[in-house]
Motif scaffolding. Structure first.
Motif, mmCIF file in Angstrom:
data_model
loop_
_atom_site.group_PDB
_atom_site.id
_atom_site.type_symbol
_atom_site.label_atom_id
_atom_site.label_comp_id
_atom_site.label_asym_id
_atom_site.label_seq_id
_atom_site.Cartn_x
_atom_site.Cartn_y
_atom_site.Cartn_z
ATOM 1 N N VAL A 36 0.844 -1.208 0.000
ATOM 2 C CA VAL A 36 0.000 0.000 0.000
ATOM 3 C C VAL A 36 0.875 1.252 0.000
ATOM 4 C CG1 VAL A 36 -1.645 1.339 1.395
ATOM 5 C CG2 VAL A 36 -1.996 -1.114 1.065
ATOM 6 N N TRP A 100 -5.939 9.454 -2.733
ATOM 7 C CA TRP A 100 -6.725 8.292 -2.311
ATOM 8 C C TRP A 100 -5.814 7.183 -1.817
ATOM 9 C CZ3 TRP A 100 -8.227 10.311 -7.323
ATOM 10 C CH2 TRP A 100 -7.265 10.081 -8.306
ATOM 11 N N PHE A 102 -6.632 2.952 -0.612
ATOM 12 C CA PHE A 102 -7.665 1.953 -0.311
ATOM 13 C C PHE A 102 -7.050 0.641 0.162
ATOM 14 C CE2 PHE A 102 -11.884 3.596 -1.296
ATOM 15 C CZ PHE A 102 -11.529 4.876 -1.684
ATOM 16 N N ALA A 107 -9.973 -4.026 -3.196
ATOM 17 C CA ALA A 107 -9.577 -3.532 -4.530
ATOM 18 C C ALA A 107 -10.428 -4.176 -5.621
ATOM 19 C CB ALA A 107 -8.104 -3.850 -4.771
ATOM 20 N N GLY A 108 -10.493 -3.509 -6.756
ATOM 21 C CA GLY A 108 -11.112 -4.106 -7.941
ATOM 22 C C GLY A 108 -12.625 -4.132 -7.924
ATOM 23 N N ARG A 109 -13.244 -3.311 -7.047
ATOM 24 C CA ARG A 109 -14.712 -3.265 -6.995
ATOM 25 C C ARG A 109 -15.247 -1.880 -7.344
ATOM 26 N NH1 ARG A 109 -16.004 -6.083 -1.297
ATOM 27 N NH2 ARG A 109 -18.116 -5.532 -1.910
ATOM 28 N N GLY A 110 -14.324 -0.992 -7.716
ATOM 29 C CA GLY A 110 -14.762 0.353 -8.110
ATOM 30 C C GLY A 110 -15.013 1.292 -6.940
ATOM 31 N N PHE A 111 -14.641 0.885 -5.727
ATOM 32 C CA PHE A 111 -14.885 1.754 -4.563
ATOM 33 C C PHE A 111 -14.086 3.054 -4.661
ATOM 34 C CE2 PHE A 111 -15.980 -2.011 -1.533
ATOM 35 C CZ PHE A 111 -17.277 -2.032 -2.030
ATOM 36 N N ALA A 112 -12.814 2.951 -5.076
ATOM 37 C CA ALA A 112 -11.987 4.165 -5.160
ATOM 38 C C ALA A 112 -12.559 5.111 -6.216
ATOM 39 C CB ALA A 112 -10.537 3.795 -5.483
ATOM 40 N N THR A 113 -12.994 4.554 -7.335
ATOM 41 C CA THR A 113 -13.588 5.380 -8.399
ATOM 42 C C THR A 113 -14.843 6.094 -7.877
ATOM 43 O OG1 THR A 113 -12.825 3.724 -9.987
ATOM 44 C CG2 THR A 113 -14.418 5.332 -10.790
ATOM 45 N N ASN A 140 2.920 3.993 -10.554
ATOM 46 C CA ASN A 140 1.669 3.658 -9.867
ATOM 47 C C ASN A 140 0.538 3.526 -10.889
ATOM 48 O OD1 ASN A 140 -0.449 3.343 -8.128
ATOM 49 N ND2 ASN A 140 0.135 5.028 -6.762
ATOM 50 N N ALA A 142 -2.058 1.616 -11.011
ATOM 51 C CA ALA A 142 -3.435 1.509 -10.486
ATOM 52 C C ALA A 142 -4.011 2.911 -10.285
ATOM 53 C CB ALA A 142 -3.450 0.739 -9.178
ATOM 54 N N SER A 143 -3.178 3.815 -9.793
ATOM 55 C CA SER A 143 -3.628 5.184 -9.552
ATOM 56 C C SER A 143 -3.858 5.922 -10.882
ATOM 57 C CB SER A 143 -2.564 5.896 -8.721
ATOM 58 O OG SER A 143 -3.141 6.866 -7.923
ATOM 59 N N ARG A 145 -4.692 4.511 -13.692
ATOM 60 C CA ARG A 145 -5.925 3.952 -14.284
ATOM 61 C C ARG A 145 -7.161 4.585 -13.639
ATOM 62 N NH1 ARG A 145 -3.673 -1.148 -14.066
ATOM 63 N NH2 ARG A 145 -5.121 -1.843 -12.461
ATOM 64 N N ARG A 149 -10.176 6.463 -15.462
ATOM 65 C CA ARG A 149 -11.598 6.102 -15.280
ATOM 66 C C ARG A 149 -12.432 7.326 -14.897
ATOM 67 N NH1 ARG A 149 -9.728 1.464 -13.070
ATOM 68 N NH2 ARG A 149 -9.795 2.275 -10.961
HETATM 69 C C1 LIG Z 1 -4.910 3.569 -6.387
HETATM 70 C C2 LIG Z 1 -5.955 2.606 -5.829
HETATM 71 C C3 LIG Z 1 -6.939 3.406 -4.966
HETATM 72 C C4 LIG Z 1 -6.711 1.949 -6.989
HETATM 73 O O1 LIG Z 1 -7.540 0.921 -6.483
HETATM 74 P P1 LIG Z 1 -8.476 0.043 -7.465
HETATM 75 O O2 LIG Z 1 -9.010 -1.075 -6.684
HETATM 76 O O3 LIG Z 1 -7.706 -0.254 -8.716
HETATM 77 O O4 LIG Z 1 -9.617 1.099 -7.867
HETATM 78 P P2 LIG Z 1 -11.205 0.925 -7.770
HETATM 79 O O5 LIG Z 1 -11.617 0.633 -6.378
HETATM 80 O O6 LIG Z 1 -11.795 2.122 -8.407
HETATM 81 O O7 LIG Z 1 -11.483 -0.369 -8.637
HETATM 82 C C5 LIG Z 1 -11.250 -0.348 -10.038
HETATM 83 C C6 LIG Z 1 -11.161 -1.744 -10.594
HETATM 84 O O8 LIG Z 1 -12.380 -2.402 -10.270
HETATM 85 C C7 LIG Z 1 -13.098 -2.693 -11.470
HETATM 86 N N1 LIG Z 1 -14.508 -2.397 -11.166
HETATM 87 C C8 LIG Z 1 -15.383 -3.343 -10.745
HETATM 88 N N2 LIG Z 1 -16.571 -2.747 -10.489
HETATM 89 C C9 LIG Z 1 -16.437 -1.433 -10.772
HETATM 90 C C10 LIG Z 1 -17.320 -0.328 -10.708
HETATM 91 N N3 LIG Z 1 -18.573 -0.454 -10.277
HETATM 92 N N4 LIG Z 1 -16.840 0.906 -11.038
HETATM 93 C C11 LIG Z 1 -15.575 1.074 -11.448
HETATM 94 N N5 LIG Z 1 -14.684 0.040 -11.524
HETATM 95 C C12 LIG Z 1 -15.114 -1.206 -11.197
HETATM 96 C C13 LIG Z 1 -12.474 -1.821 -12.542
HETATM 97 O O9 LIG Z 1 -12.600 -2.405 -13.822
HETATM 98 C C14 LIG Z 1 -11.035 -1.778 -12.098
HETATM 99 O O10 LIG Z 1 -10.407 -2.973 -12.436
HETATM 100 P P3 LIG Z 1 -8.916 -3.009 -13.078
HETATM 101 O O11 LIG Z 1 -7.967 -2.635 -11.986
HETATM 102 O O12 LIG Z 1 -8.747 -4.432 -13.495
HETATM 103 O O13 LIG Z 1 -8.881 -2.017 -14.190
HETATM 104 C C15 LIG Z 1 -5.277 1.493 -4.966
HETATM 105 O O14 LIG Z 1 -4.408 0.755 -5.782
HETATM 106 C C16 LIG Z 1 -4.495 2.029 -3.764
HETATM 107 O O15 LIG Z 1 -5.062 2.462 -2.777
HETATM 108 N N6 LIG Z 1 -3.143 1.960 -3.831
HETATM 109 C C17 LIG Z 1 -2.289 2.253 -2.696
HETATM 110 C C18 LIG Z 1 -2.266 3.702 -2.313
HETATM 111 C C19 LIG Z 1 -1.824 4.599 -3.432
HETATM 112 O O16 LIG Z 1 -0.898 4.294 -4.176
HETATM 113 N N7 LIG Z 1 -2.491 5.761 -3.527
HETATM 114 C C20 LIG Z 1 -2.235 6.736 -4.564
HETATM 115 C C21 LIG Z 1 -1.094 7.595 -4.269
HETATM 116 S S1 LIG Z 1 -0.854 8.765 -5.591
#
Ligand SMILES: CC(C)(COP(=O)(O)OP(=O)(O)OC[C@H]1O[C@@H](n2cnc3c(N)ncnc32)[C@H](O)[C@@H]1OP(=O)(O)O)[C@@H](O)C(=O)NCCC(=O)NCCS
Length: 184
Positions: A36, A100, A102, A107-113, A140, A142-143, A145, A149
């Motif tokens: 994280v 953000w 999380f 992860a992967g449920r769209g909560f961060a979005t 990064n 994931a961030s 992406r 989104r």
């Molecule tokens: C950056 C971070 C918040 C991204 O988390 P994440 O789980 O990828 O983001 P979300 O919760 O929005 O989920 C998106 C994923 O869920 C999927 N998803 C499922 N249901 C969804 C929905 N209803 N809406 C949007 N996305 C959905 C998306 O397709 C995406 O999948 P993918 O990663 O395969 O493309 C996370 O990696 C994190 O906290 N990292 C550590 C801390 C960090 O680095 N912070 C940023 C510092 S700059």
């Protein structure tokens, strides 16, 4: 003068609320994870780090000046799944930076979005900001992406502009303007 902010914020699946003293353990539960904190400015948290972070964040509920922040815990079904932050920037506090973090368990449920989208609604609706940016370590993905989104535009890839964890790192800058954001 802005009307006072009504918290918590609610979305379809989430509640975004101010920190309380009970958030130390849930915060520690994800910030202690090296995966994280890999791209954060901090090292993995110990208990005292979590205590101090929660204490600081508890005060961050009513930003008014440049440099002030709004820090919110994100809950789903009564469980802490992450947190978001909005910092006011610019001479007249008319810009902002969003951040953000999380729990990987959720992860992967769209909560961060969903949470970031609610915070951008607040940034452009309540705070009437002109522009909001997000900056991250270029590794990064994931961030990045998440920014994509949200419909943010990648404006810059800065090369080795930040000394982090014993190395020079690249930074990505994403941003969205008020005229591009449709408050939901
Ligand atoms: C950056 C971070 C918040 C991204 O988390 P994440 O789980 O990828 O983001 P979300 O919760 O929005 O989920 C998106 C994923 O869920 C999927 N998803 C499922 N249901 C969804 C929905 N209803 N809406 C949007 N996305 C959905 C998306 O397709 C995406 O999948 P993918 O990663 O395969 O493309 C996370 O990696 C994190 O906290 N990292 C550590 C801390 C960090 O680095 N912070 C940023 C510092 S700059």
């Amino acid at each position: 003068m802005r009307a006072s902010l009504a918290l918590p914020l609610r979305t379809d699946r989430l509640v975004l609320r101010p920190y309380t003293t009970t958030d130390v353990e849930p915060t520690l539960d994800y910030y202690r994870n090296p995966a994280v904190s890999r791209f954060l400015l901090t090292e993995p948290f110990g208990f005292e780090d979590a205590q101090q972070a929660v204490e600081r964040r508890r005060q961050r509920t009513h930003p008014t000046q440049p440099g002030d922040t709004l820090a919110l815990v994100v809950e789903n079904d009564g469980r802490v799944v992450g947190d978001v932050v909005l910092e006011l920037l610019g001479e007249r506090a008319s810009m902002g930076e969003i951040g953000w973090c999380f729990h990987p368990r959720y992860a992967g449920r769209g909560f961060a979005t969903e949470a970031a989208s609610a915070l951008l609604d607040l940034a452009f609706g309540h705070y009437e900001l002109h522009r909001v940016k997000a900056q991250m370590d270029a590794r990064n993905t994931a961030s990045a992406r998440l920014c994509e989104r949200l419909g943010m535009t990648k404006e810059a890839h800065l090369r080795q502009d930040w000394w982090s964890k014993d190395e020079w790192t690249d930074t990505l800058v994403y941003a969205v303007l008020s005229e591009e954001w449709k408050v939901g």
